[in-house]
Design a protein around this motif. Sequence first.
Motif, short mmCIF file in Angstrom:
data_model
loop_
_atom_site.label_atom_id
_atom_site.label_comp_id
_atom_site.label_asym_id
_atom_site.label_seq_id
_atom_site.Cartn_x
_atom_site.Cartn_y
_atom_site.Cartn_z
N VAL A 158 0.86 -1.17 0.00
CA VAL A 158 0.00 0.00 0.00
C VAL A 158 0.90 1.23 0.00
N GLU A 159 0.76 2.04 -1.04
CA GLU A 159 1.50 3.30 -1.16
C GLU A 159 0.49 4.42 -0.90
N LEU A 160 0.81 5.33 0.01
CA LEU A 160 -0.10 6.42 0.35
C LEU A 160 0.56 7.76 0.08
N GLN A 161 -0.23 8.65 -0.53
CA GLN A 161 0.17 10.05 -0.70
C GLN A 161 -0.79 10.87 0.15
N VAL A 162 -0.24 11.60 1.09
CA VAL A 162 -1.04 12.38 2.03
C VAL A 162 -0.81 13.86 1.74
N LEU B 135 -6.19 11.74 1.05
CA LEU B 135 -5.40 10.52 1.02
C LEU B 135 -5.61 9.83 -0.32
N ARG B 136 -4.51 9.61 -1.05
CA ARG B 136 -4.55 8.86 -2.30
C ARG B 136 -3.72 7.60 -2.09
N GLY B 137 -4.27 6.47 -2.47
CA GLY B 137 -3.57 5.22 -2.24
C GLY B 137 -3.46 4.38 -3.50
N ILE C 251 -10.50 3.22 5.41
CA ILE C 251 -9.60 4.13 6.11
C ILE C 251 -10.19 4.39 7.49
N THR D 204 -9.12 7.10 -3.43
CA THR D 204 -8.95 8.46 -2.93
C THR D 204 -9.97 8.73 -1.84
N VAL E 290 -5.13 1.84 7.10
CA VAL E 290 -5.91 1.42 5.94
C VAL E 290 -6.02 -0.09 5.97
N THR F 190 -2.63 -1.83 7.41
CA THR F 190 -1.38 -1.10 7.61
C THR F 190 -1.22 -0.80 9.10
#
Length: 147
Positions: A75-79, A88-90, A101, A119, A130, A142
């Motif tokens: 899982v890659e998250l961009q906060v 939050l984009r995953g 989430i 998203t 998540v 996570t």
Amino acid sequence: MNDEELLDELRAAAAQADPVPDLVLRQARAALATRDLDAELADLAFDSALAAAGAVRAEGDDVRLLSFESPRVSVELQVEYADGRVVLRGLVTGATGNAVIEVAGERHTRPIDDDGWFTAAGLPRGTTRVRVTAADGTTVTTGWAGL
């Protein structure tokens, strides 16, 4: 007055003089309500906030990247932070269906699209995790991260 009555009076006095903050109570309830002992834990593999601790960040740089990995799922998250809220984009590899989430006692369910993205906008700041379901049906969660 017996011991139980004395303890009740002491609890009432403590609650009035120094009450537990509402956020602490919500997060404690959320932690207990959302525990899943059968879930596989995806460990934190990267956090840009930790990697950048010794580096100079650009002014207004409000993006954080986190990576979590398990044997089944990544899982890659961009906060992104805006106006006290979180976007939050995953990107999920190895799972389909929904991403759940969990933050500040709330659950937000978002679909994972065919390319693995989800998203969630307008989330409160707070300790977040998540949860997804791997292709073999295993629940993967996570670790908690303070966002």
